[in-house]
Write a protein that holds these residues in place. Structure first.
Motif, PDB file in Angstrom:
ATOM      1  N   ALA A 103      42.852  27.075  50.896  1.00  7.97           N
ATOM      2  CA  ALA A 103      43.632  26.401  51.936  1.00  7.97           C
ATOM      3  C   ALA A 103      43.852  27.238  53.195  1.00  7.97           C
ATOM      4  CB  ALA A 103      45.002  25.998  51.368  1.00  7.97           C
ATOM      5  N   SER A 104      43.987  28.550  53.051  1.00 11.01           N
ATOM      6  CA  SER A 104      44.382  29.358  54.204  1.00 11.01           C
ATOM      7  C   SER A 104      43.897  30.796  54.084  1.00 11.01           C
ATOM      8  CB  SER A 104      45.910  29.344  54.344  1.00 11.01           C
ATOM      9  OG  SER A 104      46.322  30.222  55.368  1.00 11.01           O
ATOM     10  N   ALA A 105      42.794  31.100  54.749  1.00 11.81           N
ATOM     11  CA  ALA A 105      42.265  32.467  54.740  1.00 11.81           C
ATOM     12  C   ALA A 105      43.266  33.435  55.360  1.00 11.81           C
ATOM     13  CB  ALA A 105      40.941  32.525  55.485  1.00 11.81           C
ATOM     14  N   ASP A 106      43.961  33.021  56.415  1.00 12.31           N
ATOM     15  CA  ASP A 106      44.947  33.903  57.054  1.00 12.31           C
ATOM     16  C   ASP A 106      46.036  34.329  56.082  1.00 12.31           C
ATOM     17  OD1 ASP A 106      43.680  33.934  59.489  1.00 12.31           O
ATOM     18  OD2 ASP A 106      44.948  32.401  60.388  1.00 12.31           O
ATOM     19  N   THR A 107      46.462  33.402  55.229  1.00 13.04           N
ATOM     20  CA  THR A 107      47.491  33.735  54.239  1.00 13.04           C
ATOM     21  C   THR A 107      46.957  34.758  53.257  1.00 13.04           C
ATOM     22  OG1 THR A 107      48.520  31.576  54.480  1.00 13.04           O
ATOM     23  CG2 THR A 107      49.025  32.790  52.462  1.00 13.04           C
ATOM     24  N   VAL A 108      45.710  34.606  52.845  1.00 16.44           N
ATOM     25  CA  VAL A 108      45.115  35.559  51.907  1.00 16.44           C
ATOM     26  C   VAL A 108      45.045  36.941  52.548  1.00 16.44           C
ATOM     27  CG1 VAL A 108      43.030  36.162  50.611  1.00 16.44           C
ATOM     28  CG2 VAL A 108      43.842  33.792  50.666  1.00 16.44           C
ATOM     29  N   TYR A 109      44.580  37.028  53.781  1.00 15.48           N
ATOM     30  CA  TYR A 109      44.484  38.330  54.434  1.00 15.48           C
ATOM     31  C   TYR A 109      45.871  38.932  54.660  1.00 15.48           C
ATOM     32  CZ  TYR A 109      39.715  36.842  55.064  1.00 15.48           C
ATOM     33  OH  TYR A 109      38.451  36.395  54.822  1.00 15.48           O
ATOM     34  N   ILE A 111      48.266  38.926  52.631  1.00 17.22           N
ATOM     35  CA  ILE A 111      48.784  39.511  51.395  1.00 17.22           C
ATOM     36  C   ILE A 111      48.801  41.034  51.505  1.00 17.22           C
ATOM     37  CG2 ILE A 111      48.321  39.869  48.930  1.00 17.22           C
ATOM     38  CD1 ILE A 111      47.120  36.999  48.930  1.00 17.22           C
ATOM     39  N   GLY A 112      47.788  41.595  52.122  1.00 17.40           N
ATOM     40  CA  GLY A 112      47.730  43.050  52.287  1.00 17.40           C
ATOM     41  C   GLY A 112      48.913  43.576  53.068  1.00 17.40           C
ATOM     42  N   GLN A 113      49.333  42.853  54.095  1.00 10.01           N
ATOM     43  CA  GLN A 113      50.492  43.265  54.888  1.00 10.01           C
ATOM     44  C   GLN A 113      51.778  43.169  54.079  1.00 10.01           C
ATOM     45  OE1 GLN A 113      50.117  40.730  58.299  1.00 10.01           O
ATOM     46  NE2 GLN A 113      48.820  42.189  59.390  1.00 10.01           N
ATOM     47  N   VAL A 114      51.881  42.132  53.263  1.00 11.04           N
ATOM     48  CA  VAL A 114      53.066  41.979  52.416  1.00 11.04           C
ATOM     49  C   VAL A 114      53.141  43.143  51.432  1.00 11.04           C
ATOM     50  CG1 VAL A 114      54.176  40.551  50.656  1.00 11.04           C
ATOM     51  CG2 VAL A 114      53.134  39.465  52.652  1.00 11.04           C
ATOM     52  N   ALA A 126      46.624  49.054  41.425  1.00 11.29           N
ATOM     53  CA  ALA A 126      46.195  47.683  41.709  1.00 11.29           C
ATOM     54  C   ALA A 126      46.431  47.327  43.176  1.00 11.29           C
ATOM     55  CB  ALA A 126      46.924  46.692  40.797  1.00 11.29           C
ATOM     56  N   ALA A 127      47.557  47.787  43.740  1.00 12.75           N
ATOM     57  CA  ALA A 127      47.846  47.507  45.150  1.00 12.75           C
ATOM     58  C   ALA A 127      46.822  48.176  46.055  1.00 12.75           C
ATOM     59  CB  ALA A 127      49.255  47.960  45.505  1.00 12.75           C
ATOM     60  N   GLY A 128      46.459  49.406  45.744  1.00 15.40           N
ATOM     61  CA  GLY A 128      45.456  50.100  46.542  1.00 15.40           C
ATOM     62  C   GLY A 128      44.109  49.413  46.489  1.00 15.40           C
ATOM     63  N   VAL A 129      43.699  49.005  45.286  1.00 19.34           N
ATOM     64  CA  VAL A 129      42.424  48.306  45.137  1.00 19.34           C
ATOM     65  C   VAL A 129      42.487  46.952  45.843  1.00 19.34           C
ATOM     66  CG1 VAL A 129      40.806  47.289  43.471  1.00 19.34           C
ATOM     67  CG2 VAL A 129      41.849  49.507  42.988  1.00 19.34           C
ATOM     68  N   LEU A 130      43.625  46.261  45.744  1.00 21.83           N
ATOM     69  CA  LEU A 130      43.791  44.967  46.404  1.00 21.83           C
ATOM     70  C   LEU A 130      43.659  45.102  47.918  1.00 21.83           C
ATOM     71  CD1 LEU A 130      44.520  41.950  46.537  1.00 21.83           C
ATOM     72  CD2 LEU A 130      46.931  42.652  46.459  1.00 21.83           C
ATOM     73  N   ILE A 131      44.351  46.065  48.507  1.00 22.36           N
ATOM     74  CA  ILE A 131      44.291  46.243  49.960  1.00 22.36           C
ATOM     75  C   ILE A 131      42.862  46.568  50.398  1.00 22.36           C
ATOM     76  CG2 ILE A 131      45.060  47.718  51.870  1.00 22.36           C
ATOM     77  CD1 ILE A 131      47.833  47.759  50.445  1.00 22.36           C
ATOM     78  N   GLY A 143      32.821  40.231  59.974  1.00 27.82           N
ATOM     79  CA  GLY A 143      32.198  41.363  60.612  1.00 27.82           C
ATOM     80  C   GLY A 143      33.234  42.420  60.953  1.00 27.82           C
ATOM     81  N   SER A 144      33.006  43.124  62.014  1.00 32.36           N
ATOM     82  CA  SER A 144      33.878  44.237  62.370  1.00 32.36           C
ATOM     83  C   SER A 144      35.176  43.808  63.050  1.00 32.36           C
ATOM     84  CB  SER A 144      33.142  45.226  63.267  1.00 32.36           C
ATOM     85  OG  SER A 144      32.750  44.570  64.454  1.00 32.36           O
ATOM     86  N   ASN A 145      35.367  42.510  63.283  1.00 33.84           N
ATOM     87  CA  ASN A 145      36.591  42.024  63.928  1.00 33.84           C
ATOM     88  C   ASN A 145      37.329  41.021  63.046  1.00 33.84           C
ATOM     89  OD1 ASN A 145      36.163  43.456  66.355  1.00 33.84           O
ATOM     90  ND2 ASN A 145      34.647  41.917  66.974  1.00 33.84           N
ATOM     91  N   PRO A 146      37.858  41.459  61.889  1.00 32.12           N
ATOM     92  CA  PRO A 146      38.584  40.528  61.024  1.00 32.12           C
ATOM     93  C   PRO A 146      39.858  40.057  61.692  1.00 32.12           C
ATOM     94  CG  PRO A 146      38.795  42.759  60.179  1.00 32.12           C
ATOM     95  CD  PRO A 146      37.850  42.802  61.344  1.00 32.12           C
ATOM     96  N   PRO A 147      40.341  38.863  61.319  1.00 30.21           N
ATOM     97  CA  PRO A 147      41.560  38.337  61.922  1.00 30.21           C
ATOM     98  C   PRO A 147      42.771  39.159  61.495  1.00 30.21           C
ATOM     99  CG  PRO A 147      40.935  36.992  60.060  1.00 30.21           C
ATOM    100  CD  PRO A 147      39.841  38.003  60.260  1.00 30.21           C
ATOM    101  N   LEU A 148      43.727  39.235  62.376  1.00 30.86           N
ATOM    102  CA  LEU A 148      45.005  39.874  62.053  1.00 30.86           C
ATOM    103  C   LEU A 148      45.985  38.758  61.790  1.00 30.86           C
ATOM    104  CD1 LEU A 148      45.156  42.604  64.823  1.00 30.86           C
ATOM    105  CD2 LEU A 148      44.498  42.891  62.435  1.00 30.86           C
ATOM    106  N   SER A 149      46.488  38.679  60.571  1.00 28.25           N
ATOM    107  CA  SER A 149      47.408  37.600  60.245  1.00 28.25           C
ATOM    108  C   SER A 149      48.837  38.108  60.266  1.00 28.25           C
ATOM    109  CB  SER A 149      47.083  37.004  58.878  1.00 28.25           C
ATOM    110  OG  SER A 149      47.360  37.937  57.877  1.00 28.25           O
ATOM    111  N   GLN A 150      49.743  37.178  60.345  1.00 30.37           N
ATOM    112  CA  GLN A 150      51.164  37.492  60.342  1.00 30.37           C
ATOM    113  C   GLN A 150      51.686  37.376  58.934  1.00 30.37           C
ATOM    114  OE1 GLN A 150      52.669  38.434  63.228  1.00 30.37           O
ATOM    115  NE2 GLN A 150      50.628  38.304  64.087  1.00 30.37           N
ATOM    116  N   ALA A 151      52.273  38.412  58.387  1.00 33.37           N
ATOM    117  CA  ALA A 151      52.832  38.361  57.039  1.00 33.37           C
ATOM    118  C   ALA A 151      54.196  37.753  57.054  1.00 33.37           C
ATOM    119  CB  ALA A 151      52.889  39.739  56.431  1.00 33.37           C
TER     120      ALA A 151
END
Length: 151
Positions: A103-109, A111-114, A126-131, A143-151
């Motif tokens: 449903a939402s790639a931004d939400t998935v990305y 997660i790392g910020q959370v 697990a957190a290190g591997v997840l990030i 590519g080299s410019n992934p989106p920056l999402s808001q956590a």
């Protein structure tokens, strides 16, 4: 490219960090992080994952456990209580992440910020591997410019 996750001799799962960027692995890793997270971090993670979903979507995930939270609290004031986090299992979180990935790639990305915003989780393997996996997933998709999402 899907990778089978097999239990090792201690009946736990091992995911090599170089192979952890599949969507199944991301969901599994979030579940593992959730399992070791303190209640406030669990609450932030659940709230983050629920943001993009409708009530109908919540009914379809994890036998409706998240919809039950919605009915109890109301959508305008969807603030997960600490005691609610104890009702949600890592399997429920894994199912929720599987659904959110569609449903939402931004939400998935995000997660790392959370996860990164919770100092207690930064010592978790697990957190290190997840990030790292989320970073690889973003680079592989954007590519080299992934989106920056808001956590």
């Amino acid at each position: 490219m899907s990778r089978e996750i097999r239990p090792d001799e201690h009946n736990t799962h091992h995911i090599d960090s170089s192979e952890a960027a599949s969507s199944d692995s991301i969901a599994y890793l979030v579940g593992q992080v959730y399992e070791v997270a303190p209640a406030p971090a669990r609450r932030r993670l659940i709230e983050h994952l629920l943001r993009p979903l409708s009530l109908l979507a919540l009914l379809a995930v994890a036998n409706g456990v998240f919809a039950k939270l919605w009915f109890r609290r109301g959508w305008q004031d969807l603030e997960i209580r600490i005691e609610d986090t104890h009702l949600i299992t890592n399997s429920d979180i894994t199912a929720l992440v599987d659904f959110v990935q569609q449903a939402s790639a931004d939400t998935v990305y995000g997660i790392g910020q959370v996860v990164a915003s919770c100092p207690e989780l930064l010592t978790s393997a697990a957190a290190g591997v997840l990030i790292a996996a989320l970073g690889r997933l973003a680079v592989s998709r954007f590519g080299s410019n992934p989106p920056l999402s808001q956590a």
